[in-house]
Scaffold this motif. Sequence first.
Motif, short mmCIF file in Angstrom:
data_model
loop_
_atom_site.label_atom_id
_atom_site.label_comp_id
_atom_site.label_asym_id
_atom_site.label_seq_id
_atom_site.Cartn_x
_atom_site.Cartn_y
_atom_site.Cartn_z
N THR A 195 0.62 -1.26 -0.01
CA THR A 195 0.08 -0.01 0.17
C THR A 195 0.93 1.20 -0.03
N LEU A 196 2.01 1.33 0.75
CA LEU A 196 2.99 2.28 0.57
C LEU A 196 3.48 2.54 -0.76
N ALA A 197 3.87 1.49 -1.35
CA ALA A 197 4.29 1.45 -2.79
C ALA A 197 3.32 2.15 -3.45
N PHE A 198 2.00 1.80 -3.44
CA PHE A 198 0.93 2.28 -4.20
C PHE A 198 0.67 3.46 -4.05
N SER A 199 0.82 4.24 -3.01
CA SER A 199 0.65 5.53 -2.74
C SER A 199 1.53 6.33 -3.30
N ILE A 200 2.98 5.80 -3.17
CA ILE A 200 3.99 6.65 -3.66
C ILE A 200 3.93 6.77 -5.30
N SER A 201 3.56 5.83 -5.80
CA SER A 201 3.58 5.57 -7.31
C SER A 201 2.52 6.45 -7.88
N SER A 202 1.36 6.72 -6.97
CA SER A 202 0.34 7.35 -7.47
C SER A 202 0.57 9.00 -7.26
N LEU A 203 1.45 9.18 -6.13
CA LEU A 203 1.73 10.49 -5.82
C LEU A 203 2.82 11.27 -6.76
N VAL A 204 3.97 10.47 -6.88
CA VAL A 204 5.12 11.09 -7.72
C VAL A 204 5.31 10.46 -9.12
N ARG A 205 4.44 9.24 -9.27
CA ARG A 205 4.24 8.83 -10.46
C ARG A 205 5.94 8.22 -10.97
N SER A 206 6.39 7.56 -10.02
CA SER A 206 7.52 7.01 -10.49
C SER A 206 7.80 5.61 -9.74
N ALA A 207 7.93 4.84 -10.54
CA ALA A 207 7.78 3.21 -10.19
C ALA A 207 9.15 2.82 -9.40
N SER A 208 10.20 3.24 -9.93
CA SER A 208 11.51 3.32 -9.10
C SER A 208 11.62 3.70 -7.86
#
Length: 289
Positions: A195-208
């Motif tokens: 869920t943390l990875a999902f939220s960061i991915s949505s916020l900054v739009r950077s998978a890495s």
Amino acid sequence: YEVKNYKENIANQQPTSSLQEMLPSGSATSDSGKEETPISAEANMKVALYRLENNIEVNVADNKEGFEALDVNFWSVCFASNSLIKIVGMLIIVITGGALANEFSSGTIKFLLINPVKRWKILLSKYIMSITFGYIIIFTMYILSILLSMLFFGTDMISAEYISYIDGKIVVTNGFFELFKTYMLSSINVVVMATLAFSISSLVRSASLAIGISLFSLLSGNVIISILKEGFAIDWTRYLLFANTDLAKIASGNSIYTNHSLTFAIGVIAVHLIVFFLIAWDGFTRREI
């Protein structure tokens, strides 16, 4: 698998005089070398007496520590396989971390939003699919661990029960149920980091970035908490997320914090999950594509 002299082994694990009168004397510590508190010593004594009175050779609870248990057998291997859930967690973090970011980077997000489907539904469906995939792998691991253990160790011990001492009474439960519960408690850490990875991915739009931060949290979060608590005696760290993700350890009473209940840990996790998902919702539904 044949248990030899199990009555003597039970007695040797107990520091209490009542058992020492019944069987050969033992030490004041467990066979693993760990000192026992008065509460755990009493619980061990009650369980041992119950086993002696009912002629029970195998207690699944003795094998819950996996390969750290006294014997390598059917149950110890099954419980040891629980450690592989962290590897599953890494895989799910990679999937959830790229679920949204890859859509933005490739431009395919525009095709998704052309459809008359609300953004929050797209967000929720991607999250549910990622978590569901993870649990499918975990359930598969659970079944495979049992089948492989049966293959190598036979079926002599599969009827053994999990005997514990809770709230002043002996509690006997099915060994497979306790194994499944351990798997589910350990899986919560995977859900939180995903869920943390999902939220960061949505916020900054950077998978890495999302994958990197989440993998670092998964692998080193507990280590950092241990350093802060045991090295610097900082007790307020119990309110941090990483201090509450190992539900299996907390449920067994082995937390590094005193009076650390499962209810408290679940509450802390729930608050963080809500915050993470609100971040993901805001980053996906309210920002311009």
